[in-house]
Design a protein around this motif. Structure first.
Motif, PDB file in Angstrom:
ATOM      1  N   VAL A 204      54.784  34.378   0.982  1.00  0.00           N
ATOM      2  CA  VAL A 204      55.987  34.293   1.822  1.00  0.00           C
ATOM      3  C   VAL A 204      57.127  33.639   1.058  1.00  0.00           C
ATOM      4  O   VAL A 204      58.272  34.118   1.086  1.00  0.00           O
ATOM      5  N   TYR A 205      56.824  32.563   0.354  1.00  0.00           N
ATOM      6  CA  TYR A 205      57.865  31.889  -0.419  1.00  0.00           C
ATOM      7  C   TYR A 205      58.339  32.751  -1.597  1.00  0.00           C
ATOM      8  O   TYR A 205      59.475  32.639  -2.044  1.00  0.00           O
ATOM      9  N   ALA A 206      57.454  33.592  -2.116  1.00  0.00           N
ATOM     10  CA  ALA A 206      57.817  34.426  -3.254  1.00  0.00           C
ATOM     11  C   ALA A 206      58.706  35.602  -2.869  1.00  0.00           C
ATOM     12  O   ALA A 206      59.555  36.026  -3.650  1.00  0.00           O
ATOM     13  N   ILE A 207      58.573  36.129  -1.642  1.00  0.00           N
ATOM     14  CA  ILE A 207      59.236  37.392  -1.309  1.00  0.00           C
ATOM     15  C   ILE A 207      60.319  37.272  -0.250  1.00  0.00           C
ATOM     16  O   ILE A 207      61.224  38.099  -0.193  1.00  0.00           O
ATOM     17  N   ARG A 210      64.447  34.667   4.461  1.00  0.00           N
ATOM     18  CA  ARG A 210      64.601  33.920   5.705  1.00  0.00           C
ATOM     19  C   ARG A 210      63.271  33.952   6.443  1.00  0.00           C
ATOM     20  O   ARG A 210      62.469  34.864   6.242  1.00  0.00           O
ATOM     21  N   MET A 211      63.023  32.978   7.291  1.00  0.00           N
ATOM     22  CA  MET A 211      61.791  33.001   8.072  1.00  0.00           C
ATOM     23  C   MET A 211      62.019  32.457   9.472  1.00  0.00           C
ATOM     24  O   MET A 211      62.868  31.586   9.692  1.00  0.00           O
ATOM     25  N   THR A 212      61.249  33.018  10.405  1.00  0.00           N
ATOM     26  CA  THR A 212      61.203  32.508  11.771  1.00  0.00           C
ATOM     27  C   THR A 212      59.784  32.035  12.039  1.00  0.00           C
ATOM     28  O   THR A 212      58.821  32.753  11.762  1.00  0.00           O
ATOM     29  N   VAL A 213      59.652  30.814  12.562  1.00  0.00           N
ATOM     30  CA  VAL A 213      58.344  30.239  12.855  1.00  0.00           C
ATOM     31  C   VAL A 213      58.074  30.375  14.346  1.00  0.00           C
ATOM     32  O   VAL A 213      58.903  29.996  15.187  1.00  0.00           O
ATOM     33  N   LEU A 214      56.918  30.939  14.674  1.00  0.00           N
ATOM     34  CA  LEU A 214      56.500  31.119  16.062  1.00  0.00           C
ATOM     35  C   LEU A 214      55.256  30.286  16.345  1.00  0.00           C
ATOM     36  O   LEU A 214      54.406  30.099  15.465  1.00  0.00           O
ATOM     37  N   THR A 225      64.456  30.470   3.591  1.00  0.00           N
ATOM     38  CA  THR A 225      63.179  30.091   2.967  1.00  0.00           C
ATOM     39  C   THR A 225      63.357  28.973   1.948  1.00  0.00           C
ATOM     40  O   THR A 225      62.543  28.041   1.882  1.00  0.00           O
ATOM     41  N   ARG A 226      64.423  29.041   1.183  1.00  0.00           N
ATOM     42  CA  ARG A 226      64.616  28.032   0.130  1.00  0.00           C
ATOM     43  C   ARG A 226      64.941  26.652   0.698  1.00  0.00           C
ATOM     44  O   ARG A 226      64.920  25.652  -0.039  1.00  0.00           O
ATOM     45  N   GLU A 227      65.245  26.589   2.008  1.00  0.00           N
ATOM     46  CA  GLU A 227      65.688  25.329   2.590  1.00  0.00           C
ATOM     47  C   GLU A 227      64.603  24.610   3.403  1.00  0.00           C
ATOM     48  O   GLU A 227      64.852  23.519   3.909  1.00  0.00           O
ATOM     49  N   ILE A 228      63.423  25.210   3.561  1.00  0.00           N
ATOM     50  CA  ILE A 228      62.345  24.547   4.299  1.00  0.00           C
ATOM     51  C   ILE A 228      61.146  24.356   3.380  1.00  0.00           C
ATOM     52  O   ILE A 228      60.666  25.311   2.752  1.00  0.00           O
ATOM     53  N   ASP A 229      60.690  23.111   3.260  1.00  0.00           N
ATOM     54  CA  ASP A 229      59.542  22.878   2.381  1.00  0.00           C
ATOM     55  C   ASP A 229      58.247  23.191   3.117  1.00  0.00           C
ATOM     56  O   ASP A 229      58.222  23.371   4.337  1.00  0.00           O
TER      57      ASP A 229
END
Length: 509
Positions: A204-207, A210-214, A225-229
């Motif tokens: 996920v971090y490689a590709i 943006r991400m949404t967490v459910l 993605t680059r802003e959440i560790d």
């Protein structure tokens, strides 16, 4: 940037459960958007809502800012939305051309123009960098990795604006993943909006951009993605604030003792292609070894290898220092090694049998079918099960398929304890049971370990793994990444940080 697709307060409900609860997210052209969350979080339901398989009960879906009705896959296709599922929906007896062009064959005056159809398939494959595929090969002769690429080629025939990828890498080896990612990046650079669903954090971090967490059908946040560790991501997926994680201490159990002698069960380089990387594991008498990891880490798959549910492709399994080969769970049972599996309806509970027979079947199998369990022992085992697993309200003659999930779990656990095992592999043993039953189960596990049993304990609740385990094996992306000797300094946060830190220096370009 203007969103290509938007979900606004989308709700999807099934009988007895709300799968999506007012979910909102935006998909942008030229961006890979990851959906993150544990099983049951709602990721696949979002995909099904977008491809028209699952009608929404509330809210709206917008395309180019205008509401659209996606009441079936045909409407989704017309809107330019294509989907590639984890289970590849292709024709195994058809060749590459037929699979890529199925439903989109070029037609002439006399039916399908196979020359033109073949040319179009070759064009689509070449456009994706797959021009090395043999167009005449039957799909069932190709490895899963290539079949997955064929599925993507089929999805791209109509040049969709949105591509939904639901666990596309679950059956792929690392080189195949990189090939897939090259294709995904190429499509992204052409302006396609891509939804990427995966349990593998590093992928996920490689590709993704943006991400949404459910979690439990609700959005827990949307992030670049680059802003959440990784620590914050895992914390949001698990439903615990990172500060709360730091406050959960290790609780050493009274039965703890340093391992000594020969392991009661030991894995050396145990592996299964595409499921478990070569793994070493030792379990000694009188200890609980916890397996901690997110979905996709390989924890359940490793448990299946230890108990004969699946067979390894390599490595060695030893019981009391002697090499064994389990062809099935019956072989493991003969060695008094039993398993409580997470998917109890598929691998544990036999729905057509009565509750009583489900409890006794393991003991009877251990005795052999020529030596029936006596009525007296049968009555004693069932009475003990009723007293210890809260089955007083469950008729013993009821078919197990009519029980609730929690009741099925209690029946399965009663079956395992009835066999008096020396090793128990417990995969999510407390899921679906109430607090009183959970406390009773944990108490019984502690007592059995005191008597010399070895336990492998798996739970998606890291706090439970910390509370129950003497040692903790941490897994990620199908392999073991480390091992902890439990103690006062080990907390849930320790495990989360270990998972998050592994691979942090990888190249994510």
């Amino acid at each position: 940037m203007t969103a290509l697709v938007e979900l606004r307060d989308v709700t999807v409900a099934f009988p007895g459960v709300t799968a999506l609860d007012r979910v909102s997210l935006s998909l942008y052209p030229g961006e890979v958007h990851a959906l993150m969350g544990e099983n049951g979080a709602g990721k696949s339901t979002v995909v099904k809502a977008l491809n028209g398989v699952c009608p929404i009960d509330g809210g709206e879906i917008l395309l180019d800012g205008r509401p659209v009705s996606l009441t079936g896959p045909s409407e989704a296709h017309a809107a330019g939305i294509a989907t590639v599922f984890q289970d590849i929906h292709l024709g195994p007896k058809l060749n590459v051309v037929e699979n890529v062009m199925l439903g989109h064959e070029v037609r002439g005056r006399f039916g399908i123009n196979w020359s033109a159809t073949r040319a179009r398939a070759a064009e689509v494959l070449a456009d994706l960098g797959l021009d090395d595929l043999d167009l005449n090969r039957g799909l069932d002769s190709l490895p899963p990795s290539v079949q997955q690429l064929v599925a993507i080629a089929r999805a791209m025939v109509e040049r969709p604006r949105v591509l939904l990828l639901d666990e596309p890498t679950s059956s792929l080896e690392p080189p195949d993943v990189q090939r897939l990612f090259r294709i995904v990046r190429s499509l992204r650079d052409r302006g396609v909006a891509i939804v990427f669903v995966s349990h593998f954090l590093e992928q996920v971090y490689a590709i993704s951009d943006r991400m949404t967490v459910l979690r439990d059908g609700r959005v827990q946040g949307e992030f670049m993605t680059r802003e959440i560790d990784r620590v914050e991501l895992i914390s949001r997926m698990l439903g615990r604030d990172i500060e709360a994680l730091r406050q959960i201490g290790s609780q050493r159990r009274a039965h703890h003792q340093e391992p000594e002698g020969t392991p009661v069960i030991e894995a050396r380089g145990l592996t299964q292609r595409e499921e478990v990387e070569p793994t070493d594991l030792e379990v000694y008498r009188g200890e609980i070894v916890g397996l901690a990891g997110l979905r996709g880490s390989g924890r359940s798959e490793l448990a299946a290898l230890l108990t004969g549910i699946t067979r390894p492709d390599g490595g060695t399994l030893l019981v009391e220092g002697k090499e064994v080969r389990f062809r099935n769970p019956g072989d493991a049972l003969a060695r008094h090694i039993v398993a409580s599996v997470e998917r109890r309806a598929d691998l544990g509970i036999i729905g057509e049998l009565s509750v009583a027979d489900n409890i006794l079947i393991g003991l009877q199998a251990l005795r052999g079918w020529r030596h029936k369990v006596s009525k007296r022992e049968r009555d004693e085992v069932l009475a003990w099960s009723v007293d210890n697993f809260g089955l007083g309200s469950v008729p013993m003659d009821r078919q197990a398929k009519f029980l609730s999930g929690g009741e099925q779990q209690r029946v399965l656990l009663a079956r395992l304890f009835a066999t008096r095992p020396v090793v128990m592999v417990l995969d999510e043993p407390t899921r679906g049971i109430d607090i009183a039953a959970k406390v009773e189960l944990q108490s019984r596990i502690a007592k059995l370990v005191d008597k010399g049993m070895g336990i492998v304990f798996i739970s998606s609740e890291f706090s439970e793994v910390v509370r129950m385990s003497d040692r903790i094996v941490v897994l990620k992306d199908r392999g073991k990444i480390g091992e902890l000797s439990n103690g006062p300094g080990v907390t849930v946060d320790t495990i989360v940080e270990m998972i998050a830190a592994d691979g942090v220096d990888d190249d994510h370009d």
